[in-house]
Design an enzyme around this catalytic site. Structure first.
Site, PDB file in Angstrom:
ATOM      1  N   ASP A 102     133.731  15.593  -0.966  1.00 15.80           N
ATOM      2  CA  ASP A 102     133.675  15.897  -2.394  1.00 15.80           C
ATOM      3  C   ASP A 102     132.645  16.998  -2.685  1.00 15.80           C
ATOM      4  O   ASP A 102     131.759  17.273  -1.862  1.00 15.80           O
ATOM      5  CB  ASP A 102     133.300  14.640  -3.195  1.00 15.80           C
ATOM      6  CG  ASP A 102     134.382  13.580  -3.122  1.00 15.80           C
ATOM      7  OD1 ASP A 102     135.533  13.920  -2.814  1.00 15.80           O
ATOM      8  OD2 ASP A 102     134.058  12.407  -3.365  1.00 15.80           O
TER       9      ASP A 102
HETATM   10  N1  URA Z   1     134.148   9.227   0.184  1.00 15.65           N
HETATM   11  C1  URA Z   1     133.880   9.740  -1.033  1.00 15.65           C
HETATM   12  O1  URA Z   1     133.941   9.061  -2.040  1.00 15.65           O
HETATM   13  N2  URA Z   1     133.550  11.056  -1.083  1.00 15.65           N
HETATM   14  C2  URA Z   1     133.450  11.849   0.004  1.00 15.65           C
HETATM   15  O2  URA Z   1     133.127  13.030  -0.111  1.00 15.65           O
HETATM   16  C3  URA Z   1     133.732  11.288   1.259  1.00 15.65           C
HETATM   17  C4  URA Z   1     134.084   9.970   1.321  1.00 15.65           C
END
Ligand code: URA
Length: 230
Positions: A102
């Protein structure tokens, strides 16, 4: 160019021979057997007939990036800086991300032009453990451990997550190992307890560890032993 045309242009095969080679699944493009004569091949495709390499294709490239916060795991984005903007490499359009993070998640990100390798890495059947360091808004309770092991029902995908291993490090911090990579998976797991993830950092993907010498935004090529370990 069509695969059958490419092969029959080679001095060693005629058209009839090429038809037979394809029907007998003896031709591989980028490691995958192909029987379709119209299959499109490019100058960067790796083409093999039996064990003979007839076109080497482009060199395969593999990188490990320490993804900083505030950067999207995409190859292009009209608004934000992308992880590819951090790479000083030629032909970046040929590269893709193996397992996105993310916007504000930091840590280990793998980037390659080897589609077979990245597919193996990210497909759920591989069950590659991904290890995250997590900080949360609320206190992390001991009862979380059992729930992470049991799994969480994700209505959108209509599935229950695979057993995950949660180690509590402090009142608001933990290390979590998961074998899938569902959309916002870690945040949704902690969301079950109404506990917001404040910091998320990927430390490992299977046998690969984020190189501690890499500062956020820095990257390096993977070594052959690292490529082969996955
Ligand atoms: N899980 C999440 O919520 N975000 C990420 O970036 C990776 C795994």
């Amino acid at each position: 160019m069509r695969l059958d045309r490419f092969l029959s242009n080679l001095p060693c095969y005629n058209r009839q021979h090429v038809r037979l080679l394809l029907a007998e699944r003896r031709v591989r493009v980028d490691g995958i057997p192909v029987t379709e004569p119209r299959h499109d091949v490019r100058e960067f495709s790796r083409i093999e007939v039996d064990d003979q390499l007839v076109q080497a294709g482009r060199p395969l490239r593999y990188f490990m990036l320490h993804k900083p916060a505030g950067c999207v795991s995409a190859t292009v984005d009209p608004q934000h800086r992308t992880v590819l903007d951090l790479l000083d490499e030629p032909d970046k359009h040929d590269l893709h991300i193996a397992g996105r993070l993310d916007y504000n998640t930091t840590g280990l990100l793998l980037i390659t032009n080897d589609g077979l390798w990245s597919r193996r890495l990210t497909q759920p059947q591989t069950k590659l453990p991904k290890v995250y360091y997590v900080e949360t808004e609320q206190v992390i309770g001991e009862h979380y451990i059992e729930k992470f092991r049991e799994g969480f029902y994700f209505a959108f995908e209509d599935l229950t997550t695979q057993p995950a291993d949660l180690t509590i490090l402090g009142t608001h911090s933990a290390r979590l190992s998961i074998v899938e990579g569902r959309y916002h998976q870690v945040k949704r797991m902690f969301g079950f307890f109404d506990n917001k993830v404040m910091r998320l950092h990927r430390e490992h993907m299977g046998p690969l560890q984020l190189d501690p010498a890499l500062q956020p935004g820095e990257y390096r090529a993977l070594r052959p032993d690292e490529i082969n370990a996955l």
